[in-house]
Design an enzyme around this catalytic site. Structure first.
Site, PDB file in Angstrom:
ATOM      1  N   GLY A 295       0.844  -1.175   0.000  1.00  0.00           N
ATOM      2  CA  GLY A 295       0.000   0.000   0.000  1.00  0.00           C
ATOM      3  C   GLY A 295       0.886   1.233   0.000  1.00  0.00           C
TER       4      GLY A 295
ATOM      5  N   HIS B 165      19.590 -38.685  11.870  1.00  0.00           N
ATOM      6  CA  HIS B 165      20.811 -39.128  11.206  1.00  0.00           C
ATOM      7  C   HIS B 165      20.699 -39.100   9.684  1.00  0.00           C
ATOM      8  CE1 HIS B 165      18.988 -42.845  13.304  1.00  0.00           C
ATOM      9  NE2 HIS B 165      18.227 -42.550  12.287  1.00  0.00           N
TER      10      HIS B 165
END
Length: 397
Positions: free
Chosen positions: A143, A305
């Site tokens: 805006g 892992h």
């Protein structure tokens, strides 16, 4: 210090929004409660506001009970009041909910923005009506604030193709209670909402002066996944060093580069590699041969892992099975889109991984492609290649 004027003022924070563009993260939490380093977005804003006002009024709707439980009845010595917006009909409608509540004057703030204390102070110290604006390089996305010869507000133009200035509206305002007399003049916008900025056109037509406070500090909103990642990166870049909570466990074999926040009770290592900017939440486990790059990983998630996570946002309670790879780069080097159909958004980022909701579990060797969204509690089979959207239907309201 409560208030810089004669009477302590109220601060109204708009926190009712659904945060649709941040799904699936906002399927299970309000946008204002997304973590931002050691605090949530709302925590940060309330902490900045509290010293300057007599009361904080938070307007809620979507998962508002979470906000009430999280914030509680006060920020320090500053009481907090919660007001529910029954239906999300826009920001002007949200303002209407506090017409019989707030004192004169008051400040109004969007609950999803990230600013520095000077932003709030400029509004508190002002007089009459005012709004905060700043110059940006791409005003056509916002805006745009047009000013008159006195430097006061002349109008606000939403996302114009040919902006009259580089000043944009930042979502921070100072009002007195005369603002409520304009609410009945607000009509639905093209989005079907009652917009707060419509009030300014009617006030200007009455000859009311509205001061434009020019702000030059850090400002960002977290309305999209790229915006959320960029906001986090911007804040971490201001730090002199990484922050590791005293209760976190970080193995001596762990390598950390860039700025990183590691939360309480996190367990990192062995041989984990974290490339900042990154935020690792409370209770997160990153294990052997895991690499995390420029990502946000929320509380109690496990990547135990042999996994890679790049430029991604991962919710709470997620478990990535061994060998899961979250890719962040398209082969053609193009910009990464998010979402499908009407939800599709082509981002400006060449590197963007996945947005993964709370409770997701992946089997071993799952591969998640750039821009993928996975909704809460989804289960990904071993070896699966996931791309696009894997979201529960009916959750887009």
């Amino acid at each position: 210090m409560h208030g810089l004027g004669q009477t302590p003022m109220d601060a109204v924070i708009l926190a009712a929004g659904r945060g649709r563009r941040l799904r699936p993260l906002t399927d299970t939490r309000p946008k204002a409660l997304l973590p931002l380093g050691e605090q949530t977005v709302l925590d940060r804003l309330c902490t900045q506001v509290a010293p300057h006002v007599g009361r904080i009024v938070i307007i809620t709707n979507h998962l508002g009970d979470q906000i009430e439980d999280h914030v509680g009845g006060a920020i320090g010595d500053t009481p907090v009041l919660f007001v529910e917006q029954p239906a999300r009909r826009g920001t002007a409608d949200a303002l209407a909910q506090v017409a019989e509540v707030v004192t004169d004057p008051f400040i109004l703030l969007n609950g999803d923005m990230v600013v520095e204390p000077a932003f709030v102070e400029s509004l508190v110290e002002g007089t009459g009506w005012s709004l905060c604006a700043m110059e940006v390089d791409d005003p056509e996305r916002y805006g745009v604030v047009d000013v008159n010869q006195n430097g006061n507000l002349a109008g606000i133009i939403e996302k114009p193709a040919d902006p009259p200035s580089a000043l944009v509206n930042l979502g921070g305002y100072r009002f007195d209670t005369t603002v409520f007399s304009y609410l009945e003049q607000v009509t639905e916008s093209s989005r079907g909402e009652l917009e707060l900025t419509d009030i300014f056109a009617h006030a200007l037509a009455d000859g009311r002066p509205i001061v434009v406070e020019r702000y030059t500090g850090f400002w960002s909103d977290i309305g999209t996944p790229p915006g959320y990642l960029a906001t986090t990166a911007g804040l971490l870049s201001q730090r002199d060093e990484s922050v590791i909570h005293p209760s976190a466990s970080v193995d001596s074999s762990v390598q950390i580069t860039g700025r990183v926040v590691i939360g309480p009770r996190a367990r990192i290592g062995p041989t984990t590699y974290i490339r900042g900017p990154a935020v690792i939440g409370a209770g997160v486990h990153l294990g052997h041969a895991v690499e995390v790059k420029a990502s946000i990983i929320m509380a109690d998630t496990a990547v135990p892992h042999l996994s890679y996570v790049g430029d991604s946002i991962i919710g709470s309670g997620v478990n990535l099975g061994a060998g899961t790879v979250v890719a962040n780069l398209r082969h053609d080097g193009g910009r990464v889109p998010i979402g499908e159909g009407d939800d599709r958004m082509l981002t400006e980022r060449r590197k963007l991984g996945a947005i993964i909701g709370d409770g997701v579990k992946t089997g071993v060797n799952a591969s998640i492609m750039p821009g993928t969204r996975i909704g809460p509690d989804q289960s990904i089979p071993p070896g699966e290649v996931v791309k696009g959207d894997l979201m529960a239907s009916g959750a887009t309201d």
